[in-house]
Design a protein around this motif. Sequence first.
Motif, short mmCIF file in Angstrom:
data_model
loop_
_atom_site.label_atom_id
_atom_site.label_comp_id
_atom_site.label_asym_id
_atom_site.label_seq_id
_atom_site.Cartn_x
_atom_site.Cartn_y
_atom_site.Cartn_z
N GLY B 83 0.80 -1.22 0.00
CA GLY B 83 0.00 0.00 0.00
C GLY B 83 0.83 1.26 0.00
O GLY B 83 2.04 1.23 -0.20
N CYS B 84 0.15 2.38 0.22
CA CYS B 84 0.83 3.67 0.32
C CYS B 84 -0.02 4.58 1.19
O CYS B 84 -1.12 4.21 1.63
CB CYS B 84 1.07 4.29 -1.06
SG CYS B 84 -0.41 4.98 -1.81
N GLY B 86 -1.82 6.91 0.51
CA GLY B 86 -3.12 7.25 -0.06
C GLY B 86 -4.22 6.29 0.35
O GLY B 86 -5.24 6.69 0.92
N ASP B 87 -4.01 4.99 0.09
CA ASP B 87 -5.07 4.05 0.48
C ASP B 87 -5.17 3.95 2.00
O ASP B 87 -6.25 3.73 2.56
CB ASP B 87 -4.86 2.66 -0.16
CG ASP B 87 -3.48 2.12 0.00
OD1 ASP B 87 -2.71 2.13 -0.97
OD2 ASP B 87 -3.17 1.69 1.12
N VAL B 90 -7.53 6.62 3.26
CA VAL B 90 -8.95 6.30 3.04
C VAL B 90 -9.39 5.19 3.99
O VAL B 90 -10.36 5.33 4.73
CB VAL B 90 -9.19 5.90 1.57
CG1 VAL B 90 -10.61 5.33 1.39
CG2 VAL B 90 -8.98 7.09 0.65
N ASN B 91 -8.64 4.08 3.99
CA ASN B 91 -9.06 2.94 4.82
C ASN B 91 -9.04 3.28 6.30
O ASN B 91 -9.90 2.82 7.06
CB ASN B 91 -8.14 1.74 4.55
CG ASN B 91 -8.34 1.17 3.16
OD1 ASN B 91 -9.41 1.33 2.57
ND2 ASN B 91 -7.32 0.51 2.62
N THR B 109 -10.53 15.24 1.89
CA THR B 109 -9.11 14.95 1.73
C THR B 109 -8.32 16.24 1.82
O THR B 109 -8.56 17.18 1.06
CB THR B 109 -8.82 14.31 0.35
OG1 THR B 109 -9.18 15.25 -0.66
CG2 THR B 109 -9.62 13.03 0.16
N ALA B 128 -4.20 6.08 -5.67
CA ALA B 128 -4.47 5.04 -4.66
C ALA B 128 -5.67 5.43 -3.81
O ALA B 128 -6.48 4.57 -3.43
CB ALA B 128 -3.24 4.83 -3.79
N MET B 129 -5.81 6.73 -3.51
CA MET B 129 -6.96 7.17 -2.72
C MET B 129 -8.26 6.96 -3.49
O MET B 129 -9.26 6.49 -2.93
CB MET B 129 -6.82 8.65 -2.34
CG MET B 129 -5.70 8.90 -1.36
SD MET B 129 -5.57 10.63 -0.87
CE MET B 129 -6.91 10.74 0.29
N LYS B 131 -8.87 4.83 -5.86
CA LYS B 131 -9.19 3.40 -5.97
C LYS B 131 -9.71 2.86 -4.64
O LYS B 131 -10.67 2.08 -4.61
CB LYS B 131 -7.95 2.62 -6.39
CG LYS B 131 -7.61 2.76 -7.86
CD LYS B 131 -6.43 1.87 -8.20
CE LYS B 131 -6.20 1.88 -9.71
NZ LYS B 131 -5.00 1.13 -10.06
N ALA B 132 -9.06 3.28 -3.54
CA ALA B 132 -9.47 2.77 -2.22
C ALA B 132 -10.88 3.25 -1.90
O ALA B 132 -11.69 2.50 -1.35
CB ALA B 132 -8.49 3.23 -1.14
N SER B 213 -3.55 -3.12 5.11
CA SER B 213 -4.47 -1.98 4.92
C SER B 213 -5.73 -2.41 4.15
O SER B 213 -5.65 -2.90 3.02
CB SER B 213 -3.73 -0.88 4.15
OG SER B 213 -4.64 0.15 3.79
#
Lengths: 366, 352
Positions: B83-84, B86-87, B90-91, B109, B128-129, B131-132, B213
Amino acid sequence: MKYLDEFSDPDLAKRLLDRIHAVTTRPWALMEVCGGQTHSIIRHGIDQLLPDGVEMIHGPGCPVCVTPLETIDRALAIAERPDVIFCSFGDMLRVPGSDRDLFTIKSRGGDVRVVYSPLDAVQLAVENPDKQVVFFGIGFETTAPANAMTVHQARRLGLTNFSLLVSHVLVPPAMSAIMESPTCRVQAFLAAGHVCSVMGTEEYPPLAEKYGVPIVVTGFEPLDILEGIRKTIVQLEEGRHELENAYERAVPAAGNPAAQAMLEDVFTVTDRTWRGIGRIPGSGWRLADKYADFDAELRFQVTDIVTEESPLCRSGEVLQGLIKPHECAAFGKECTPRNPLGATMVSSEGACAAYYAYRRLELTTR
Amino acid sequence: MSNDLDFEGWTCPMPLRDTPQVVMGHGGGGAMSAELVENLFLPAFAAASPGELGDSAVLPRPAGRLAFSTDSYVVKPMFFPGGCIGDLAVNGTVNDLAMSGAVPLYLSTGFIVAEGTEMADLGRIATAMGKAAEAAGVQLVTGDTKVVDHGSGDGVYVNTAGIGVVPDGVHIGPTRARPGDVVLVSGDIGVHGVAVMSVREGLEFGTGVRSDSAPLHGLVADLLASGADVHVLRDPTRGGLSASLCEIASASGVGIEVVERDVPVPAEVKDACGLLGLDPWQVANEGKLVAIVPAEHADVALAALRAHPFGLGAVRIGTVVEDHPRMVVARTGLGGTRVIDLPIGEQLPRIC
């Protein structure tokens, strides 16, 4: 992991405990020298499972705990200089100096970095030629070879911006000092396994002979410790006092000759003050004269710092095994891991911190 | 997502291509800021964003009680196995909402970006955000970006705040643990923290461990649907399992007894922690939850957790007790006991 899980096996531990109970006929006081062993004993509750009357006295083998206050203050004085990158093992950062710690220096803009390998500090010196990089070289014989290697490499690389703040201490002189204390209650030692993996075991038979105590080289996992305790009690019960090795998978009798050669080259034996204990002759290493260029104390002229310990703190008596941590009036009150008065409350290998972390249940419900 | 941007090769539309690093002007509120939103954030958030650019998002009022949470993300390094940042951003906030039983709906955000940050990195994080958020079924409805001087920040910091709705009849809270309840954990612990540490500067070590994550609101919904009367939920992030258990014991005024050998710690996490001198119970998780339920609901709760892809490894690890209130005690593998403490600050690696 190989050598971790196998040496924590509860069924084998139970069998070893049964054998310990079977051979024990009277009370004995054993000292585990190393802080890593203290941590393991308290974490796994090993002392709770021993026969009544078999007491584990926690020795002075936590390098963080015995590093003298003067040395911490010197480290702080060096670390706050704007031209310095100060590198240390992680658990030194929270050790209280006279009025602050390395975390405080860091929060005020000091460049204080945790490294995992001392050689990372040498690499930092290569990458930052306009900075002075200082590594805080503390510890017993265990950490000394890697610390010695930094100076060796710095010279080979021609680095003029690397230095070592050395406060190394040695185990055998401390064992002698404990045995010669008039209040000594120790009847046998579990010797520090990893110290012996570097230095070998030849230093110990003379101590066993001179003081009439069994010395058993012991590892750190639960089964290692139980086997060390078992061998020690068997010797005591049989009236023997010899060196035995219960950690043969890591400790050859000769130790590590390459590491010893490095130590011989870089360090010279010196007197050292142990925090809470006092000065012990010939109990430490300093940089050899030929490496004086790499001595941070000389480079930054911090040799004249003098200090005073908290009058409440009884860590010296804890380190000598004279009292248990909770017998100090400040334990858990004025002194907690969050606000430690002495170093034994800081490092997870310190006896006070281990008691605070794992033993408050018994201490508060007794 | 249909319009994936290739941030590895950086084929972003003009004019961002002319500024491969973020500069102060990107946070200035002028044309460069607008370009950043237009060409980077909106395409990256894509399906998860309504794409409206007013000063505030105007949203329909959902029925029921609202859950509201905020969290800031400063993880270093920003990219790690699994992950990173970004996700994670969100998670993490989705999970904070889920721990009160809420169905997450909207996230904000906020980005604080250090000048000099690679535009491609910012793009990868934003993607990534998006998509998450899409995977979690939440909308990214409002946002902000500030740029700070080189040296005042470090890469990208992200804040997300979230709003969710708590279904009627759901009352989950940290004070509701009762003696006799059982403690469940939804799977292996210590995974996220070890994955991040394995790529941290100066500490790189080889491991197959990847961050866990994940958004947990689906898992929570299934748990609630099982009929179990869930007393407490907690996602053991910073401070790990130890901190979560200590906080629950303290908030509910109860003792908690954990059986050490029942706590699922993967071998690779155990190994890494052994080498680094860290306690796996204090290492962060980003896709696990601790649930406290009445003993008579333990089986149905465990079955519900294990039936969900994020709860396959769910197990019972302990019991809530009357003894030693506000204290967590572990029974060790050898049969001794030890107190589990709230970590003081960051875990410090031991010297030897």
